[in-house]
Design a protein around this motif. Structure first.
Motif, PDB file in Angstrom:
ATOM      1  N   ARG B  50      35.514  13.860  19.861  1.00 31.70           N
ATOM      2  CA  ARG B  50      35.952  15.101  19.218  1.00 31.70           C
ATOM      3  C   ARG B  50      35.066  16.249  19.706  1.00 31.70           C
ATOM      4  NH1 ARG B  50      36.356  12.107  13.591  1.00 31.70           N
ATOM      5  NH2 ARG B  50      38.602  11.821  13.475  1.00 31.70           N
ATOM      6  N   ALA B  51      35.707  17.364  20.051  1.00 32.55           N
ATOM      7  CA  ALA B  51      34.918  18.527  20.464  1.00 32.55           C
ATOM      8  C   ALA B  51      34.316  19.213  19.247  1.00 32.55           C
ATOM      9  CB  ALA B  51      35.793  19.501  21.240  1.00 32.55           C
ATOM     10  N   PHE B  52      35.037  19.198  18.141  1.00 34.54           N
ATOM     11  CA  PHE B  52      34.556  19.832  16.907  1.00 34.54           C
ATOM     12  C   PHE B  52      34.662  18.831  15.762  1.00 34.54           C
ATOM     13  CE2 PHE B  52      36.721  22.917  19.622  1.00 34.54           C
ATOM     14  CZ  PHE B  52      35.685  23.785  19.899  1.00 34.54           C
ATOM     15  N   PRO B  53      33.754  17.855  15.738  1.00 34.55           N
ATOM     16  CA  PRO B  53      33.912  16.757  14.780  1.00 34.55           C
ATOM     17  C   PRO B  53      33.913  17.219  13.329  1.00 34.55           C
ATOM     18  CG  PRO B  53      31.984  16.430  16.186  1.00 34.55           C
ATOM     19  CD  PRO B  53      32.544  17.756  16.533  1.00 34.55           C
ATOM     20  N   PHE B  54      33.249  18.349  13.044  1.00 36.15           N
ATOM     21  CA  PHE B  54      33.171  18.784  11.648  1.00 36.15           C
ATOM     22  C   PHE B  54      34.317  19.707  11.282  1.00 36.15           C
ATOM     23  CE2 PHE B  54      28.361  18.326  12.106  1.00 36.15           C
ATOM     24  CZ  PHE B  54      28.450  16.983  11.784  1.00 36.15           C
ATOM     25  N   THR B  55      34.666  20.609  12.194  1.00 36.06           N
ATOM     26  CA  THR B  55      35.592  21.660  11.806  1.00 36.06           C
ATOM     27  C   THR B  55      37.038  21.390  12.235  1.00 36.06           C
ATOM     28  OG1 THR B  55      34.749  22.807  13.736  1.00 36.06           O
ATOM     29  CG2 THR B  55      33.933  23.516  11.609  1.00 36.06           C
ATOM     30  N   GLN B  56      37.218  20.774  13.399  1.00 37.51           N
ATOM     31  CA  GLN B  56      38.587  20.515  13.872  1.00 37.51           C
ATOM     32  C   GLN B  56      38.702  19.043  14.231  1.00 37.51           C
ATOM     33  OE1 GLN B  56      40.927  22.847  13.897  1.00 37.51           O
ATOM     34  NE2 GLN B  56      39.511  24.445  13.265  1.00 37.51           N
ATOM     35  N   THR B  57      38.854  18.212  13.214  1.00 37.37           N
ATOM     36  CA  THR B  57      38.793  16.775  13.485  1.00 37.37           C
ATOM     37  C   THR B  57      39.969  16.283  14.317  1.00 37.37           C
ATOM     38  OG1 THR B  57      39.658  16.562  11.281  1.00 37.37           O
ATOM     39  CG2 THR B  57      37.372  15.959  11.583  1.00 37.37           C
ATOM     40  N   ASN B  58      41.080  16.965  14.278  1.00 39.69           N
ATOM     41  CA  ASN B  58      42.249  16.445  14.958  1.00 39.69           C
ATOM     42  C   ASN B  58      42.743  17.326  16.097  1.00 39.69           C
ATOM     43  OD1 ASN B  58      42.470  14.069  13.425  1.00 39.69           O
ATOM     44  ND2 ASN B  58      43.226  15.297  11.717  1.00 39.69           N
ATOM     45  N   GLU B  59      41.901  18.249  16.518  1.00 37.77           N
ATOM     46  CA  GLU B  59      42.261  19.071  17.666  1.00 37.77           C
ATOM     47  C   GLU B  59      41.151  19.017  18.695  1.00 37.77           C
ATOM     48  OE1 GLU B  59      43.691  23.018  16.544  1.00 37.77           O
ATOM     49  OE2 GLU B  59      44.313  22.083  14.668  1.00 37.77           O
ATOM     50  N   PHE B  60      41.506  19.324  19.914  1.00 36.53           N
ATOM     51  CA  PHE B  60      40.523  19.325  21.010  1.00 36.53           C
ATOM     52  C   PHE B  60      39.750  18.014  21.069  1.00 36.53           C
ATOM     53  CE2 PHE B  60      41.205  23.784  20.006  1.00 36.53           C
ATOM     54  CZ  PHE B  60      41.576  24.268  21.242  1.00 36.53           C
ATOM     55  N   ILE B  61      40.489  16.968  21.399  1.00 34.58           N
ATOM     56  CA  ILE B  61      39.846  15.664  21.520  1.00 34.58           C
ATOM     57  C   ILE B  61      39.765  15.319  23.005  1.00 34.58           C
ATOM     58  CG2 ILE B  61      40.035  13.213  20.951  1.00 34.58           C
ATOM     59  CD1 ILE B  61      41.843  14.328  18.550  1.00 34.58           C
ATOM     60  N   SER B  62      38.546  15.132  23.471  1.00 38.42           N
ATOM     61  CA  SER B  62      38.354  14.865  24.892  1.00 38.42           C
ATOM     62  C   SER B  62      38.558  13.375  25.169  1.00 38.42           C
ATOM     63  CB  SER B  62      36.940  15.300  25.284  1.00 38.42           C
ATOM     64  OG  SER B  62      36.638  14.837  26.561  1.00 38.42           O
ATOM     65  N   VAL B  63      39.380  13.066  26.158  1.00 40.23           N
ATOM     66  CA  VAL B  63      39.626  11.672  26.522  1.00 40.23           C
ATOM     67  C   VAL B  63      38.828  11.375  27.776  1.00 40.23           C
ATOM     68  CG1 VAL B  63      41.389   9.974  27.101  1.00 40.23           C
ATOM     69  CG2 VAL B  63      41.943  11.865  25.577  1.00 40.23           C
ATOM     70  N   ARG B  64      37.966  10.375  27.708  1.00 42.24           N
ATOM     71  CA  ARG B  64      37.051  10.112  28.827  1.00 42.24           C
ATOM     72  C   ARG B  64      37.094   8.653  29.243  1.00 42.24           C
ATOM     73  NH1 ARG B  64      32.842  14.144  29.578  1.00 42.24           N
ATOM     74  NH2 ARG B  64      33.750  15.971  28.601  1.00 42.24           N
ATOM     75  N   ASP B  65      36.813   8.432  30.527  1.00 42.16           N
ATOM     76  CA  ASP B  65      36.723   7.053  30.999  1.00 42.16           C
ATOM     77  C   ASP B  65      35.347   6.501  30.633  1.00 42.16           C
ATOM     78  OD1 ASP B  65      34.884   7.959  32.801  1.00 42.16           O
ATOM     79  OD2 ASP B  65      36.207   7.874  34.547  1.00 42.16           O
ATOM     80  N   PRO B  66      35.149   5.180  30.767  1.00 37.98           N
ATOM     81  CA  PRO B  66      33.874   4.592  30.322  1.00 37.98           C
ATOM     82  C   PRO B  66      32.652   5.199  31.022  1.00 37.98           C
ATOM     83  CG  PRO B  66      35.485   2.875  30.679  1.00 37.98           C
ATOM     84  CD  PRO B  66      36.121   4.138  31.163  1.00 37.98           C
TER      85      PRO B  66
END
Lengths: 733, 174
Positions: B50-66
């Motif tokens: 999560r880019a904004f784990p506190f304020t925007q829990t369900n928006e701007f989620i970065s998907v990354r490889d291992p």
């Protein structure tokens, strides 16, 4: 870390069934299921199998050799143990953060077992919790603040008092005297009233004698109180000085590992705050406490001896008043705690704004910041106002309460006097004793807290005094004049032993050779250097200097022959001269100038109005990065070390200044074994050999040209940097 | 500027958003998340940050490889089909574990630590946190995050909603 727990009965049965006769070599609990609910999980590991159980049923039963890539992954607020079993990544167990370090070990164990490597990890009982009450211990200590034996600490503290025991005994004697005299005065008052005033006796001589006696008593009390105060103050001062010196000495002697675990602020507070609290305890609180105890015992005895009924009457309200008092103070403390927090907030807002004032101004955010501070300030003002109001209501009420017992005595006593059962003087004496008893009653509620606070402070100090340094000189450590041959033999090391930072490093450095250490940040370059200085001891393998294990060389002797120039040079408050001389306080002025000349520092120093006497450091003349660096080099030159360490010594400088410093360094490294770390690879062009470190291992060794030809990691690093330089140039155009 | 450097610059400044229609998330047999992107690249395993784990829990989620390289960003979870949302939520609940405190049985502050005994949505819990603002964080005026000595996180979404007794206990820290 404990890695071999006993399985509970239920799990033990399952394990016996599944694992048959295989011996369980590691066994640990985990506490989360895959849905993220708390659970009772266990893993039992034998040489070949790993059995995972949750709430009494098996979740995984794996053949360890069928898996690879065992890993404990720490996420946010929890962790998982994962592995690739038969080609598929799987989650084996999930746990809260408490178990993350434990499963880092388990992952390492499983990975070693899967590759048939010998497993060396041992289970220990060190869990970071108090074995007595299961509270988490403060970091880096084995002392539980709740279970400390206060009597034992007090005894230890007494051992510090021992040198001053005569003073201490004298002070106690004074206490006796003062209390005795204090009790005498009401008695004399009584004689005056009953024997002279009431009978209207015109015995001027006797009367004067009594007055003189009372005056003398008061005079003596005053004198003794002054002497006692001075005695206790000097005792407290000396004691806290002794403690401070002992703690500080110990802090200097402890290994760097200890310092990494602790914050500077915490150590500062122990050296200053805690010793101060102990001083206060001796100077003020202990005096009040002992004083009150003496008075309490003394008055009670006298009261009971003369009229036990009246005495009981005085004592009965004490528990009630004390309890009420305690309740009110609890409330007051809470009030002031809130005020303290508001103050803290306002203070940090202020500090934030003032230290960032350039940013605030450059973005034009003054209005916003003014509003922010006003809010915090208003909150503080509000809570202060509320508290003061409450205090001004509670305190007079409290005072009245304290006097309540006296009114009872007066009522009952007056009746006795009117009924001629008692004389007036006797009543006055009684009332005086009551006042002496009730006056310091409020102190009574503080005594346990004072004592607890002082003992906790003492314990915090003793904790450091009793700490053993990790890196120790052993008995037969030798002094050795270093020639400069350095050898790493199978060195493995990690700051936390479950995560090695360096693995199986082998390197042989000839005397006078210059080695350039290259690699990504975090690869282990600085760690390698820390090991040469023996700031830490290796976990496995050994480091030899001229064929001698560095653990056999006295630390002081070893470090006195190693010179270090760091990226950020720390200059102490003082003059440039003092800073250059830091490594060799007896150096002559000629030597200092020569060193400064070699370091290309002499010219700029002479240009300062105050020359070598220019004050630097806090409140002193501000030097540029390059100037500080050259002073550090001069310091290292004067030190004339056999082994030289340059850790990013030129990283923060611009190219032109770097040229001058390179020159200076060139003179410095001549004929000295040198280890240099640099991100900017061009700075290592003088190195005889380059060592590329990658993920804790030595990946490549060779000269610049050899490594370029090899087209490996070094080649790629060089190419990447050239690209960067080009980009920068392009942007500059 | 050369072509290559221009390309590099472009790479740095563009944000790749994952197309909710064409990105295929699925669960691996081992319980991890895999992704096939719209251009057909396959990732057997991806992690969500999560880019904004506190304020925007369900928006701007970065998907990354291992290895930690960003594949793309989920602009908003709710743009995805319902079953994918469920999958992604499960994955994020695994990465971000913060039990919600529903009741405080006891809370004591002494020796520079706070000792908690609480009921959470993950079960009954006892933990110890350092005293001070670094372990007791106000995310908003009413939302509180408590971080214990090991790094476990506990959340109180709105302290005013706690029952009277629990709130009273919390008072020493407010």
């Amino acid at each position: 870390m404990k890695l071999l727990f006993d399985l509970p009965e239920r799990e033990s049965k399952i394990a016996a069934e599944r694992l048959k006769q295989d011996r369980i070599i590691y066994c640990t609990p985990f506490d989360l299921n895959s849905e993220g609910k708390l659970t009772d999980g266990w893993v039992a590991i034998t040489a070949t199998r790993a059995l995972f159980m949750e709430n009494g049923s098996v979740t995984h039963d794996i053949n360890i050799r069928e898996g690879t890539d065992y890993k404990s992954v720490s996420m946010v607020g929890n962790g998982i143990l994962e592995a690739k079993i038969n080609g598929e990544f799987m989650i084996l167990a999930r746990y809260t953060m408490k178990h993350v370090p434990r499963y880092a070990y388990i992952a390492r164990i499983l990975s070693d077992l899967s590759r048939d490597l010998p497993v060396t990890v041992k289970s220990t009982s060190d869990e970071g919790v108090c074995p007595n009450c299961n509270r988490i211990l403060p970091q880096g200590t084995r002392v539980c603040p709740s279970c400390i034996n206060k009597a034992a600490v007090a005894r230890k503290l007494l051992s510090f008092i021992k040198p001053y025991r005569l003073v201490f005994v004298a002070a106690i004697l004074m206490f006796w005297l003062i209390t005795g005299l204090q009790m005498l005065v009401p008695y004399l008052n009584r004689i005056m009233i009953d024997d002279y005033l009431m009978p209207m006796k015109k015995d001027l001589k006797g009367f004067l004698l009594i007055i003189a006696l009372i005056t003398l008593c008061q005079l003596l009390i005053t004198a003794l109180v002054i002497i006692r105060g001075r005695l206790m103050t000097s005792l407290g001062g000396k004691l806290s000085m002794d403690l401070r010196a002992t703690v500080y000495t110990k802090i200097q002697l402890l290994s760097l590992n200890f310092h990494n675990k602790r914050k500077t602020g915490d150590l500062m507070s122990r050296v200053t705050g805690d010793t101060d609290r102990i001083k206060n305890f001796f100077q003020n609180q202990m005096i009040s406490t002992i004083n009150y105890l003496f008075i309490f015992v003394g008055t009670c005895t006298l009261l009971f001896m003369s009229n036990w009924r009246l005495a009981l009457l005085i004592l009965v309200p004490i528990p009630v008043v004390a309890t009420l008092h305690r309740l009110i103070w609890k409330k007051i403390r809470l009030m002031y705690h809130g005020q303290w927090k508001a103050w803290d907030k306002a203070y940090s807002v202020l500090q934030d704004i003032l230290s960032g004032i350039r940013v605030v101004k450059s973005f034009g955010q003054e209005e916003k910041e003014i509003a922010r501070f006003k809010n915090a300030s208003r909150a503080l003002a509000d809570i202060t106002k509320r508290n003061e109001k409450a205090w001004n209501t509670l305190f007079p009420a409290l005072n009245f309460l304290m006097g309540a017992g006296q009114y009872l005595v007066m009522f009952y006593g007056s009746r006795l006097v009117l009924g001629r059962y008692m004389q007036l003087g006797e009543l006055v004496q009684f009332v005086s004793y009551t006042q002496m008893l009730y006056g310091p009653l409020n102190l009574l509620t503080f005594i346990p807290r004072w004592f607890a606070e002082a003992m906790t402070s003492a314990e915090r100090i003793f904790e450091i005094i009793d700490e053993e340094p990790d890196v120790r000189d052993h008995k037969n450590a030798v002094r050795h004049k270093i020639k400069g041959h350095v050898e790493f033999r199978n060195v493995t090391f990690g700051y936390q032993s479950h995560e090695p930072v360096l693995r199986d490093v082998n390197l042989d450095v000839k005397p006078g050779e210059m080695i350039g250490l290259v690699g990504h940040s975090g690869a282990g370059k600085s760690t390698l250097i820390n090991l040469i200085m023996r700031l830490y001891d290796v976990d496995e393998g050994q480091i030899l200097i001229d064929g001698i294990d560095i653990r056999d060389i006295a630390q002081q002797d070893l470090r006195s022959q190693i010179g270090v120039v760091l990226q950020e040079t720390f200059l102490f408050s003082g003059t440039i001269l003092e800073n250059i001389r830091y490594s060799k306080p007896d150096a002559t002025l000629e030597e200092v100038i020569v060193a400064a000349k070699i370091a290309n520092a002499h010219d700029f120093i002479i240009k300062f109005p105050d020359g070598y006497d220019t004050k630097v450091g806090e409140n002193g003349h501000t030097l540029s990065g390059g100037e500080r660096q050259r002073i550090a080099i001069a310091r290292a030159i004067l030190h004339n070390p056999r082994i030289l360490i340059l850790d990013e010594a030129t990283a923060s400088l611009d190219t032109e200044v770097e040229q001058q410093i390179q020159e200076a360094l060139g003179r410095l490294t001549k004929n000295r074994t040198t280890f240099a770390i640099a991100h900017r690879l061009s700075t290592l062009k003088n190195a005889d050999r380059l060592v590329v470190i990658e993920k804790g291992k030595i990946a490549e060794v060779g000269s610049h040209d050899e490594l370029l030809r090899k087209k490996g990691i070094y080649y790629r690093l060089v190419m990447a940097q050239r690209q960067m330089t080009k980009l920068k140039e392009a942007e500059g155009l | 500027m050369g072509d290559s450097s221009q390309k590099q610059l472009l790479e740095f400044t563009t944000v790749t958003y994952l197309d909710p229609e064409k990105s295929k998330f699925s669960r691996t047999p081992g319980g991890f998340l895999s992704l096939v992107t719209e251009d057909g690249r396959e990732y057997p395993r991806v992690n969500l940050h999560r880019a904004f784990p506190f304020t925007q829990t369900n928006e701007f989620i970065s998907v990354r490889d291992p290895e930690g390289n960003e594949i793309g960003i989920i602009r908003s979870l709710y743009d995805f089909p319902r079953e994918v949302i469920k999958l992604l939520e499960e994955e994020m609940n695994r990465r971000y574990f913060a039990p919600v405190i529903t009741k405080i049985y006891s809370l004591k502050e002494e020796f520079g630590y706070t000792y908690w005994d609480v009921q959470t949505d993950a079960g009954h819990c006892r933990f110890t946190a350092r005293s001070g603002s670094s372990s007791f964080i106000f995310i908003t005026d009413v939302r509180i995050l408590v971080v214990d000595v090991d790094g476990n996180r506990f959340e109180i979404p709105d302290f005013r909603e706690l029952d009277e007794k629990s709130r009273k206990k919390l008072e020493i820290l407010l």
